[in-house]
Each structure stands twice: as structure tokens, then as C-alpha cells.
Design a protein around this motif. Structure first.
Motif, mmCIF file in Angstrom:
data_model
loop_
_atom_site.group_PDB
_atom_site.id
_atom_site.type_symbol
_atom_site.label_atom_id
_atom_site.label_comp_id
_atom_site.label_asym_id
_atom_site.label_seq_id
_atom_site.Cartn_x
_atom_site.Cartn_y
_atom_site.Cartn_z
ATOM 1 N N ILE A 44 1.032 -1.453 0.149
ATOM 2 C CA ILE A 44 0.193 0.366 0.310
ATOM 3 C C ILE A 44 1.029 1.276 0.087
ATOM 4 N N ASN A 46 0.410 5.770 0.508
ATOM 5 C CA ASN A 46 0.360 6.522 1.075
ATOM 6 C C ASN A 46 0.667 7.862 0.514
ATOM 7 N N ALA A 48 0.127 11.783 0.862
ATOM 8 C CA ALA A 48 -0.382 13.033 1.664
ATOM 9 C C ALA A 48 0.319 14.136 0.773
ATOM 10 N N SER A 102 5.551 4.221 2.244
ATOM 11 C CA SER A 102 4.359 2.507 1.823
ATOM 12 C C SER A 102 4.772 1.751 2.485
ATOM 13 N N TYR A 103 3.631 0.370 2.797
ATOM 14 C CA TYR A 103 3.294 -0.591 3.837
ATOM 15 C C TYR A 103 3.046 -1.412 3.256
ATOM 16 N N PHE A 109 -0.915 -1.178 6.876
ATOM 17 C CA PHE A 109 -1.274 0.302 7.154
ATOM 18 C C PHE A 109 -2.750 0.382 8.799
ATOM 19 N N ASN A 113 -2.016 2.836 11.930
ATOM 20 C CA ASN A 113 -3.142 4.200 11.755
ATOM 21 C C ASN A 113 -3.892 4.009 13.499
ATOM 22 N N VAL A 135 -5.499 13.022 1.497
ATOM 23 C CA VAL A 135 -4.418 11.975 1.605
ATOM 24 C C VAL A 135 -5.198 11.014 0.426
ATOM 25 N N THR A 137 -5.140 6.644 -0.204
ATOM 26 C CA THR A 137 -4.274 4.980 0.150
ATOM 27 C C THR A 137 -4.241 4.384 -1.258
ATOM 28 N N SER A 138 -3.255 3.764 -1.562
ATOM 29 C CA SER A 138 -3.743 3.427 -3.003
ATOM 30 C C SER A 138 -2.964 1.685 -2.797
ATOM 31 N N PRO A 197 -5.522 4.907 -6.359
ATOM 32 C CA PRO A 197 -6.742 5.253 -5.175
ATOM 33 C C PRO A 197 -7.194 4.318 -4.808
ATOM 34 N N SER A 200 -9.354 8.373 0.450
ATOM 35 C CA SER A 200 -8.543 9.452 0.110
ATOM 36 C C SER A 200 -9.676 9.845 1.814
#
Length: 253
Positions: A44, A46, A48, A102-103, A109, A113, A135, A137-138, A197, A200
Motif C-alpha cells: 500500500i 499512502n 499525502a 509505503s506499507y 497500514f 494508524n 491523503v 491510500t493507493s 487510489p 481518500s
């Protein structure tokens, strides 16, 4: 800076650069239409867009330091930070920084958070330091095989891409896809990220794709803009994009 003087044709060039990711975009249509994806065990990314308050830069730097250390506990990392110098296409307030984190998975992820230590750091440092944030997330597209990695010495482009709906626009990109991808390497354009993404945060509309790329030189990019083969392709792409935000900047990481 020299590249700030060469922006006239960059928006046109960008759409040609983006056409090389058409196959990746097509492969994600079902995800975009349904708004769903299976991200388990997938990397994943992210993205931002950060807007920092005046005189809060030091506090924000502390957030990056402390937050980045917690992120690493979950197998993630801040892989690239771009500081935009110019908005070459689109109309919006230019962010101070664009972060790519990146995750290893959506699970990592989510755990990051929800981490109490990270929430404390975010509340103490990020929230007071930021006036706004968008933000996205993709997930990676299947164009990852063409990924290259630059360094802080390069000039970077970040594109938020919004495609018109309809198969004819996808076909329009496909028609000149192969031609463009054969030409661009001659001028030193490289792609680092091709991501789509799926969720968002913030008031900015979620783009269909986000691309990050870098240039060996601004001279090479400018030469690409005057290449007759490239110029012949400009009219074919004009109707394909609904919207586009294109930032040019420097990497601080």
C-alpha cells in the motif's frame, strides 16, 4: 532554477508520459468503478499533500522524525518526499510537501494508524502544524515492472490524473501507447510509481491514478517537447483527461 523556465510544454509532455501507463490504468477499471479492492498482502502506498502553517516547520519536522520511526515498526517507510516548486498544470493551492509512504499490506497500514504512540505523535505534532492535508491510500498497478528508482539529485514530477469516463478514451490512449513508450527513453524520462487510489481523505477529489517520475535533465525533457514524433501525438490525447494536477519539484528524501 533552469527547469522553471521550461514549463511551457510540460503539461503537453506529461499527458504523453502518462500514456505509457495506460495498460496499468485499464487493468484497474473494475476497482475504480466499484470502489472496492482486495489489498490483503499487497503493498500500500499512502500519498499525502501537506500544507504546513507558517512558523510550524520545526514542529512538522519533528512529526516526520517521530512518525517515521513508528512506521518502521510495521514494516513501512517514508520512501519519497517531494517539495513542489511549480504547479505546471491545474488550479489549486500548491502543497508544501508531497509524501509517499509505503506499507507491506493494508493490515499494516491500519495497525499503524491505530497505534496509540502514533496517535499521540500525530495529535501533538502533525495536527497543530498543518493547515490542511489531502491523503490518498493507493495500491500498485501492474505496471510495477517498469519502475525505476531515482535519487535526491533529480527533478521530480507528480501527477494526479483524472480520466474521462468511457471506453473510447481508453482506446484513444491505447492507440498511441506503444509509440510514446518507444520515444520517451531517448530523452531520459523515468517512472518511479504507478498507483491507483482506492480511498481518500480531504476535500480534493480522488484521482484515478497518481504517477511519480523523474528526469535525467530538464534539457532532455525540453527536447522531447520539440520532437516531431511527440508533437504529432499531442492532439490524440486532448479529450482523454477530465482533469490533471501536475507538480514539479525537488526530492528532500
Amino acid at each position: 532554477m533552469k527547469y522553471l523556465k521550461t514549463l511551457t510544454n510540460f503539461a503537453l509532455l506529461l499527458s504523453l508520459v502518462l500514456s505509457c501507463t495506460t495498460k496499468a490504468q485499464n487493468s484497474n477499471n473494475n476497482t475504480k468503478k466499484t470502489g472496492k479492492m482486495n489489498a490483503k498482502n499487497q503493498e500500500i502506498v499512502n500519498v499525502a499533500l501537506m500544507y504546513i502553517k507558517n512558523e510550524e516547520e520545526a514542529r512538522f519536522e519533528e512529526y516526520k522524525k517521530k512518525g517515521g520511526a513508528i512506521l518502521e515498526k510495521y514494516g513501512g517507510k517514508i520512501e519519497r518526499i517531494i517539495k513542489p516548486k511549480m504547479l505546471a498544470e491545474g488550479k489549486m493551492e500548491m502543497p508544501d510537501e508531497i509524501h509517499f509512504a509505503s506499507y507491506p499490506s493494508i493490515e499494516a497500514f491500519n495497525k499503524f494508524n491505530k497505534d496509540p504512540e502514533f496517535i499521540k505523535v500525530r495529535n501533538e505534532y502533525a495536527i497543530p502544524a498543518l493547515k490542511d492535508i489531502y491523503v490518498f491510500t493507493s495500491k500498485n498497478t501492474n505496471f510495477e515492472s517498469r519502475k525505476e528508482v531515482g535519487d535526491k539529485s533529480k527533478t521530480y514530477g507528480v501527477a494526479l490524473i483524472y480520466f474521462n469516463e468511457g471506453e473510447k478514451y481508453e482506446k484513444q490512449f491505447e492507440d498511441y501507447h506503444e509509440e510514446v513508450c518507444e520515444i520517451m527513453p531517448e530523452f531520459g524520462t523515468h517512472f518511479e510509481r504507478f498507483i491507483a487510489p482506492f480511498q481518500s481523505k480531504g476535500s480534493l477529489e480522488q484521482p484515478d491514478e497518481i504517477h511519480r517520475f523523474y528526469f535525467d535533465s530538464m534539457e532532455g525533457l525540453q527536447q522531447m517537447g520539440t520532437d516531431e514524433r511527440m508533437k504529432a501525438l499531442f492532439p490524440k490525447r486532448d479529450a482523454s483527461l477530465k482533469n490533471l494536477y501536475f507538480f514539479i519539484g525537488e526530492a528532500s528524501l
